[in-house]
Design a protein around this motif. Structure first.
Motif, PDB file in Angstrom:
ATOM      1  N   LYS A 160      43.868  57.771  47.374  1.00 59.43           N
ATOM      2  CA  LYS A 160      44.674  56.563  47.211  1.00 59.43           C
ATOM      3  C   LYS A 160      44.870  56.302  45.727  1.00 59.43           C
ATOM      4  O   LYS A 160      43.994  56.613  44.916  1.00 59.43           O
ATOM      5  N   PRO A 161      46.015  55.729  45.358  1.00 60.01           N
ATOM      6  CA  PRO A 161      46.186  55.369  43.946  1.00 60.01           C
ATOM      7  C   PRO A 161      45.229  54.241  43.564  1.00 60.01           C
ATOM      8  O   PRO A 161      44.962  53.333  44.343  1.00 60.01           O
ATOM      9  N   ILE A 162      44.700  54.317  42.379  1.00 64.85           N
ATOM     10  CA  ILE A 162      43.721  53.348  41.910  1.00 64.85           C
ATOM     11  C   ILE A 162      44.341  52.513  40.792  1.00 64.85           C
ATOM     12  O   ILE A 162      44.841  53.069  39.817  1.00 64.85           O
ATOM     13  N   GLU A 163      44.318  51.198  40.965  1.00 67.48           N
ATOM     14  CA  GLU A 163      44.808  50.313  39.911  1.00 67.48           C
ATOM     15  C   GLU A 163      43.702  50.126  38.887  1.00 67.48           C
ATOM     16  O   GLU A 163      42.563  49.833  39.228  1.00 67.48           O
ATOM     17  N   LYS A 164      44.043  50.318  37.634  1.00 63.40           N
ATOM     18  CA  LYS A 164      43.052  50.231  36.564  1.00 63.40           C
ATOM     19  C   LYS A 164      43.295  48.965  35.756  1.00 63.40           C
ATOM     20  O   LYS A 164      44.408  48.710  35.324  1.00 63.40           O
ATOM     21  N   LEU A 165      42.235  48.180  35.562  1.00 61.57           N
ATOM     22  CA  LEU A 165      42.327  46.912  34.851  1.00 61.57           C
ATOM     23  C   LEU A 165      41.557  46.981  33.548  1.00 61.57           C
ATOM     24  O   LEU A 165      40.441  47.485  33.502  1.00 61.57           O
ATOM     25  N   LEU A 166      42.162  46.457  32.508  1.00 61.71           N
ATOM     26  CA  LEU A 166      41.498  46.306  31.220  1.00 61.71           C
ATOM     27  C   LEU A 166      41.289  44.816  31.020  1.00 61.71           C
ATOM     28  O   LEU A 166      42.238  44.075  30.775  1.00 61.71           O
ATOM     29  N   LEU A 167      40.056  44.370  31.186  1.00 68.05           N
ATOM     30  CA  LEU A 167      39.718  42.955  31.071  1.00 68.05           C
ATOM     31  C   LEU A 167      38.991  42.736  29.758  1.00 68.05           C
ATOM     32  O   LEU A 167      38.053  43.469  29.440  1.00 68.05           O
ATOM     33  N   GLY A 168      39.420  41.727  29.004  1.00 69.45           N
ATOM     34  CA  GLY A 168      38.774  41.497  27.721  1.00 69.45           C
ATOM     35  C   GLY A 168      38.791  40.048  27.313  1.00 69.45           C
ATOM     36  O   GLY A 168      39.567  39.244  27.822  1.00 69.45           O
ATOM     37  N   ALA A 196      52.181  50.254  28.522  1.00 68.83           N
ATOM     38  CA  ALA A 196      53.600  49.938  28.350  1.00 68.83           C
ATOM     39  C   ALA A 196      54.505  50.586  29.385  1.00 68.83           C
ATOM     40  O   ALA A 196      55.538  50.023  29.732  1.00 68.83           O
ATOM     41  N   ASP A 197      54.154  51.732  29.903  1.00 71.75           N
ATOM     42  CA  ASP A 197      55.118  52.468  30.719  1.00 71.75           C
ATOM     43  C   ASP A 197      55.127  52.080  32.188  1.00 71.75           C
ATOM     44  O   ASP A 197      55.751  52.726  32.994  1.00 71.75           O
ATOM     45  N   GLY A 198      54.433  51.029  32.564  1.00 73.46           N
ATOM     46  CA  GLY A 198      54.473  50.577  33.945  1.00 73.46           C
ATOM     47  C   GLY A 198      53.609  51.413  34.875  1.00 73.46           C
ATOM     48  O   GLY A 198      53.889  51.510  36.058  1.00 73.46           O
ATOM     49  N   SER A 199      52.593  52.035  34.350  1.00 71.52           N
ATOM     50  CA  SER A 199      51.709  52.837  35.189  1.00 71.52           C
ATOM     51  C   SER A 199      50.750  51.918  35.943  1.00 71.52           C
ATOM     52  O   SER A 199      50.996  50.725  36.100  1.00 71.52           O
TER      53      SER A 199
END
Length: 75
Positions: free
Chosen positions: A24-32, A65-68
């Motif tokens: 499954k595609p995995i959504e990656k989050l950058l939390l800061g 930026a590229d909407g990934s």
């Protein structure tokens, strides 16, 4: 900023392994909690003195930026 870049690299390596097992595609989050560093991650603008930091995070900026599947949020 450098920590965000290291987290990006570690997550990219781990997520490709997880995708093999889950398929499954995995959504990656950058939390800061550093708004200035997140701004440098998302935009290539800033003072000249931070140029070396912006160059080190160029790949992270491209991923955001590229909407990934990468998203950045301020907490």
């Amino acid at each position: 900023m450098l920590g965000y870049n290291q987290a990006y690299q570690a997550t990219e390596a781990t997520s490709s392994l997880l995708q093999i097992f889950t398929k499954k595609p995995i959504e990656k989050l950058l939390l800061g909690d550093n708004k200035a560093a997140l701004t440098l991650c998302c935009f290539a603008t800033g003072p000249w003195i931070t140029r070396h930091i912006r160059l080190r995070a160029a790949k992270l900026r491209e991923a955001l930026a590229d909407g990934s599947d990468w998203r950045a949020f301020f907490i």
